[in-house]
Design an enzyme around this catalytic site. Structure first.
Site, PDB file in Angstrom:
ATOM      1  N   LYS A 140     -41.728  17.985 -26.347  1.00 47.52           N
ATOM      2  CA  LYS A 140     -42.554  19.109 -25.915  1.00 47.52           C
ATOM      3  C   LYS A 140     -41.889  19.897 -24.784  1.00 47.52           C
ATOM      4  O   LYS A 140     -42.104  21.111 -24.660  1.00 47.52           O
ATOM      5  CB  LYS A 140     -43.936  18.607 -25.490  1.00 47.52           C
ATOM      6  N   TYR A 184     -42.028  11.818 -27.002  1.00 47.05           N
ATOM      7  CA  TYR A 184     -42.977  12.913 -27.202  1.00 47.05           C
ATOM      8  C   TYR A 184     -42.868  13.917 -26.062  1.00 47.05           C
ATOM      9  O   TYR A 184     -42.827  15.133 -26.298  1.00 47.05           O
ATOM     10  CB  TYR A 184     -44.397  12.358 -27.287  1.00 47.05           C
TER      11      TYR A 184
END
EC number: 1.1.1.51
Length: 254
Positions: free
Chosen positions: A156, A152
């Site tokens: 990002k 994750y």
């Protein structure tokens, strides 16, 4: 201040819940015509019925370039030329560097990162003649990785880099398109609630200036206000910028 987006047309991905839902409602309240997309068709259709004629819903798999093409055409056919694109849709999956699964990492990149790449490409194509604002939802983890969410964090971080690359490209091409990103620490959405360990309550994680200044999560409507700022002409001098909604976490290195 009201009607900051009067006459504007906006598209918000992942708009049927969480931050996206709050963004849709706020932009509508400021005078925009708002299209929102989501993979959850039932929730999207129900919300569209509640919001009225200045809104529209389109089912959308943000990882599909074909879906993007259909959505952009449908939105502009019904509402007019696009002025604001909010790349908000995303997922959160756990996994550290030892136990993380490649299939989860690939899914994170596809939904969190590839969707932003496609969205920026198609947003620029739609706005290059008239100008506009593209807002990408990133995370504080793009600068301060979370070890239990390695994939994750990487997805990002890529959104952050894509934002700056898109902003620079628009400047060099002479397009009046601003591209910026928002980097929250935590947002108290259903997705976050599902990821909290047992025994951790809302009051323990939610930031409150009086009761819990150390809290690292914010209600979705607080982040929606940042989206509104970047969508409006009030941020006309900003492009390639990152708005950190992190309560000084980056400065503390926590």
């Amino acid at each position: 201040m009201t009607n900051r987006l009067q006459g504007k047309v906006a598209l918000v991905t992942g708009g049927a819940s969480g931050v996206g839902l709050e963004v849709v409602k706020l932009l509508l309240g400021e005078g925009a015509k708002v299209a929102f997309s989501d993979i959850n068709e039932a929730a999207g259709q129900q919300l569209a019925a509640e919001l009225g004629e200045r809104s529209m819903f389109v089912r959308h798999d943000v990882s599909s370039e074909a879906d993007w093409t259909l959505v952009m055409a449908a939105v502009q056919r019904r509402l007019g030329t696009l002025n604001v694109l909010v790349n908000n849709a995303g997922i959160l999956l756990p996994g550290d560097m030892e136990t993380g699964r490649l299939e989860d990492f690939s899914r994170l990149l596809k939904i969190n990162t590839e969707s932003v790449f496609i969205g920026c490409q198609q947003g620029i194509a739609a706005m290059k003649e008239t100008g506009g604002s593209i807002i990408n939802m990133a995370s504080v983890s793009s600068w301060l990785p979370i070890e239990q969410y390695a994939g994750y964090s990487a997805s990002k971080a890529a959104v952050s880099a894509l934002t700056r690359a898109a902003a620079l490209s628009c400047r060099k091409q002479g397009y009046a398109i601003r591209v910026n990103s928002i980097h929250p620490d935590g947002i108290y959405t259903p997705m976050m609630q599902a990821s909290l360990p047992k025994g951790v309550s809302k009051e323990m994680v939610l930031h409150d200036p009086k009761l819990n200044r150390a809290g690292r999560a914010y209600m979705p409507e607080r982040i929606a206000q940042l989206v509104l700022f970047l969508a409006s002409d009030e941020s006309s001098v900003m492009s390639g910028s990152e708005l950190h909604a992190d309560n000084s976490i980056l400065g503390m290195g926590l």
